[in-house]
Enzyme design. Sequence first.
Site, PDB file in Angstrom:
ATOM      1  N   HIS A 296      -2.139   6.924   3.854  1.00  0.00           N
ATOM      2  CA  HIS A 296      -0.695   7.109   4.010  1.00  0.00           C
ATOM      3  C   HIS A 296      -0.292   8.464   3.417  1.00  0.00           C
ATOM      4  O   HIS A 296      -0.669   8.784   2.293  1.00  0.00           O
ATOM      5  CB  HIS A 296       0.066   6.006   3.269  1.00  0.00           C
ATOM      6  CG  HIS A 296      -0.023   4.662   3.917  1.00  0.00           C
ATOM      7  ND1 HIS A 296      -0.582   4.446   5.159  1.00  0.00           N
ATOM      8  CD2 HIS A 296       0.393   3.430   3.492  1.00  0.00           C
ATOM      9  CE1 HIS A 296      -0.490   3.157   5.462  1.00  0.00           C
ATOM     10  NE2 HIS A 296       0.077   2.529   4.477  1.00  0.00           N
TER      11      HIS A 296
ATOM     12  N   CYS B 129       0.810  -1.223   0.000  1.00  0.00           N
ATOM     13  CA  CYS B 129       0.000   0.000   0.000  1.00  0.00           C
ATOM     14  C   CYS B 129       0.843   1.272   0.000  1.00  0.00           C
ATOM     15  O   CYS B 129       0.380   2.331  -0.418  1.00  0.00           O
ATOM     16  CB  CYS B 129      -0.934   0.000   1.204  1.00  0.00           C
ATOM     17  SG  CYS B 129      -0.099  -0.255   2.773  1.00  0.00           S
TER      18      CYS B 129
END
Lengths: 359, 359, 359, 359
Positions: free
Chosen positions: A250, A156
């Site tokens: 993120h 990810c």
Amino acid sequence: MKRIPVAVIGATGLAGQQFLAALGRHPIFDLVAVAASSRSAGKAYRDAIRDEQGASRWFAGGPLPEAFGELIVEDASRLDPAGLGLVFSAVDGEQARELEARIARTTPVVSTASAFRYEDDVPLIVPPVNPDHVELLGIQQRRRGWKGFVAPIPNCTTTGLAITLAPLVRSFGVELALMTSMQAVSGAGRSPGVPALDVVDNVIPYIPKEEEKVASESRKILGTLEGEGIVPHPLAVSCTCTRVAVLDGHTESVFVRLERRASPESLIEALRGFASAPDVQGLPSAPPRWIEVSDDPFRPQPRLDRDAGDGMVTTVGRVREDPALGNGAKYVLVSHNTKMGAAKGAILLAELLHARGWV
Amino acid sequence: MKRIPVAVIGATGLAGQQFLAALGRHPIFDLVAVAASSRSAGKAYRDAIRDEQGASRWFAGGPLPEAFGELIVEDASRLDPAGLGLVFSAVDGEQARELEARIARTTPVVSTASAFRYEDDVPLIVPPVNPDHVELLGIQQRRRGWKGFVAPIPNCTTTGLAITLAPLVRSFGVELALMTSMQAVSGAGRSPGVPALDVVDNVIPYIPKEEEKVASESRKILGTLEGEGIVPHPLAVSCTCTRVAVLDGHTESVFVRLERRASPESLIEALRGFASAPDVQGLPSAPPRWIEVSDDPFRPQPRLDRDAGDGMVTTVGRVREDPALGNGAKYVLVSHNTKMGAAKGAILLAELLHARGWV
Amino acid sequence: MKRIPVAVIGATGLAGQQFLAALGRHPIFDLVAVAASSRSAGKAYRDAIRDEQGASRWFAGGPLPEAFGELIVEDASRLDPAGLGLVFSAVDGEQARELEARIARTTPVVSTASAFRYEDDVPLIVPPVNPDHVELLGIQQRRRGWKGFVAPIPNCTTTGLAITLAPLVRSFGVELALMTSMQAVSGAGRSPGVPALDVVDNVIPYIPKEEEKVASESRKILGTLEGEGIVPHPLAVSCTCTRVAVLDGHTESVFVRLERRASPESLIEALRGFASAPDVQGLPSAPPRWIEVSDDPFRPQPRLDRDAGDGMVTTVGRVREDPALGNGAKYVLVSHNTKMGAAKGAILLAELLHARGWV
Amino acid sequence: MKRIPVAVIGATGLAGQQFLAALGRHPIFDLVAVAASSRSAGKAYRDAIRDEQGASRWFAGGPLPEAFGELIVEDASRLDPAGLGLVFSAVDGEQARELEARIARTTPVVSTASAFRYEDDVPLIVPPVNPDHVELLGIQQRRRGWKGFVAPIPNCTTTGLAITLAPLVRSFGVELALMTSMQAVSGAGRSPGVPALDVVDNVIPYIPKEEEKVASESRKILGTLEGEGIVPHPLAVSCTCTRVAVLDGHTESVFVRLERRASPESLIEALRGFASAPDVQGLPSAPPRWIEVSDDPFRPQPRLDRDAGDGMVTTVGRVREDPALGNGAKYVLVSHNTKMGAAKGAILLAELLHARGWV
């Protein structure tokens, strides 16, 4: 159109739940089976995710699609893929290798696990970036004698970096990317995941194995399919990956050295203008644009931007030239780690495989 | 020994309170006066920091030293420095220039404000790094016709970076430093400070003016006193500064390109071995070592490491070579932004000035 | 149907922004004017909410409706209500009294401010609970000689409590309610709001004036319209209101003593079955049910439940008998403080006033 | 004075670590042995708390006392208590019963576990509240034929409540206590503890078994030793226990109904004046006062008050009369759950047992 019957293995974990949440009304894929460890096997999915007290431990956003709650969980190690057009795998590292290989003998597997990512005959595809790498799957089938294949998505943390580097590679050439991530706790799952005791009023400056993954995966994704394998892009990638008290999304601070000098305006133009192949653009999960660039210097922020394009858009901000690096540039990005970076990204890849006739 | 009578201006704000907390039992400085805005003037300090409801708004760690609570707050704009050996300034940006200049005509000022940091005849001193820059104060006095002087400390985000770069400059040479900070909310003060609404479950990727300060200040601190001014160090510095949900302690992820290749072991040796001049090492606020290097890959963490050496130590971890940058290295540091990076750092500088006869 | 032209005053603050977010495509109300302090007057709304750096400070969820961004902000103190069918007020305490009274001379005002809540001729309406109190507006108009009126909504902390007490009052009678709240930071607005420095890793056990408001307002809402005023409900209400590190959604732990003993099953039945008058049920902003009761002992949680029914539902859990209080019961509720408890709750009230011919 | 040799079982967990941290320089107890699961047995303690990567997982505040790091961890199930004067148990629920019973045959055990708390012949002692209950240990020994005994401390959530109720019971009589807790995540330990994913931007309204424990334990602690057992205090206790994003320190909102009306001044006087028996007051871990009452309406706060008296003081604030409950009162308390509420509280109890000749 008849939908393609699919299964999710590793269905009861956080990543597995996100597959179920995203497959609720999918136009192409019809979820007909779920599998997990032998401990959950035999229970209705709804019951398999209850805790000892009988309370539902459904953690994906939105409600559990009604029909999926009724599916009887199968033992993943014994799942018979006959009749399935595709299997999504959200299995954790260790077991993924064996389970996915077994299924791939007969059936395509799209996986969030890292087990096969670094094999020579396994492409690592981010649909807007390198859709043509799907062709490597033919070589994988031939070499391994499989009728199916394993197509993993990247880590990810790699996804947002690779998506933003892609237009810079195309427009200016990229020699070097240095990245510091501030990663969300959902990236670590829930059992045990990141203890609150570690991350409240704190930053954890290390996520085991993450930095090597990002460096290696970025170069592979941005690389070129030549002959029987991928030649990684020659850019150097170096990272420091940290964990912060953010639930989802993120954030990455990126410094790049380009081959050719680029003004902030031309950098923004390249990022905003990043377009994928027409068939990729038309996939059901594709957002209108892959990258949004914010003019607000206080953006992107994970809480405010992670859900852009239903979690499929990478938001970029603070785009600046960086003379310290010569032809340098710097920017900050936010990418949704459990949507574009996990289950929904895997579904997007499956959509691409379907569009190109592999599923 | 008779202690030197000192005052704190801007005494009621968060930074001012931290001066009072740190001056509680100081061996050299005797706090005899506090000053703030005219709104607080005339009240006992204890009362000046009460809110409308009468509740104490003392936010520095530990209790307010008893005697200081009795001091009558003076109007900073009218403070008469006669009889004071030194004035500590915790005044905010705008007013600092005027107030500090007025006092410096007769009396030394050590300041946390940025007003004078970038003037040619003003040194920017981090005692373990560049104590010899104090000599520039003589030039400042001569040029401005002041009997006192203004000696500012750098921005709290610069301090840890400059301290860790110093031994690398000495041992290997540094050409380039790229830094991403994850800064604590206390750095923004309390009124208004960072709203919880902005930073809970979030990262803010921008702190106005911070990045320029860090770049310019680092080069000045690491520079050389030549003739009548400081020649900045030629290294290039570039930063992205972010705010995270941490109370105290700035975390910085640093990538450097060195002049000479250095192994992780030699990097660690240089950092651990960083020693200041003997008289600096002997200052009352000096910790036994300026830099601690952790072997734990999960360190440094702001919550666990900010208070090392009573907030005066910079903790470094994750020291690695970084071939992506050629002769590169990367590491993470934590520095206490309101201790070494603010009031206690200013007191350390005052101790140095005293040791070298300027106060 | 022709929509009713409305204005929002106090439009640039957090509460005002939430009005704009909620009025985006409203079937009854057509936002044609926005007003704020003289500082913002004359600017396009889009520009009035920019900060010094030019960055948008839009904090309501979802995007700013395009057309509203073009509205020119008027000076609230000079707003001419002629032509407006209704004015929504999100003005802060002090100024609300004067501004709202001036407008109410000619035009209905629905307000989130507390200025008029405790006046004898002012109803305090939560539409599912006491819609018939609207009749008091006629007395207000007569007494004050106004053509319009002021109809305030209660404090955000009162709303969820009053909604859950209502069915218990009806089914079992309530003598006593003791409540401890854990309130979200958004309840304090943004300028300055709750500093992160106060609430990270912390609980603040006091919110000035909040407890008195909740006690007094609950009794008024649950009271009876008799003659020319409201007779408060005789139940005793006592609270301790705290602030926690939650962004949105107030959690309340409630203990009640009932007139008649009630089993957990009958308590749940009463809560789930709580229905409002048919015309209230049909209002555009009304959710299908006003109260959801969760069987999961770990619910309600503010993060997971605040958005139920688009923020208009009160979620209740942990419903238990409580013999310690005699005919006692206890439960936990979550209510969205900036939706049902503020702007959207005010719009719901305006919808009721429209349905009953007052607007 | 020769110190008493002691062991800690369950030494590697979070609670066990806190015992080690607190026993660093204890004047009475000399830690000579540590024990944990067979997995850790045979390793030096320092190594037993390393993770797979070799990093130390020491989570108690302050450094691991040097000498303790060298102790070789024994297998708790085989620990030979010969030669030990006392064993501290930080073992988790299930195993505690068996392990503690085995050791108690020969040796005193002071435990943080709940296994024996509710047995008739087991006192539940909070030294400032009910030190005389130690006499029940003689009956325990006689009945069970043990040379040692098991003396557990209460649940961390009970401690602060019992301490604050004690002076109210003495001065005014207490009929009813209703409590809502906002508990710190450290109370749940670290493996797995509370996931950040659950508690960031959230409140969890349920902690399994906690409420029953607090109710039952409070009544036992405040009860009377009569004949061969404890007669619980007749007051009714009812709780709702929640988890919030606080690292350490439980906050409790308490409503009480007293036998006699008490003014806020007399309530504060009773709380502040709460004194324990002289020998208890003289114990090494006893703070100067057991209860501090804050006049600041914004206190107590867990972050600011948990470390009062080195974590041994209960801080109370917001003391008010509460007519809603008749002769009612309400207040908020903060108690350090891993200090007074766990390891340090157990050491305090051991000090009492030593002072009274039981160890």
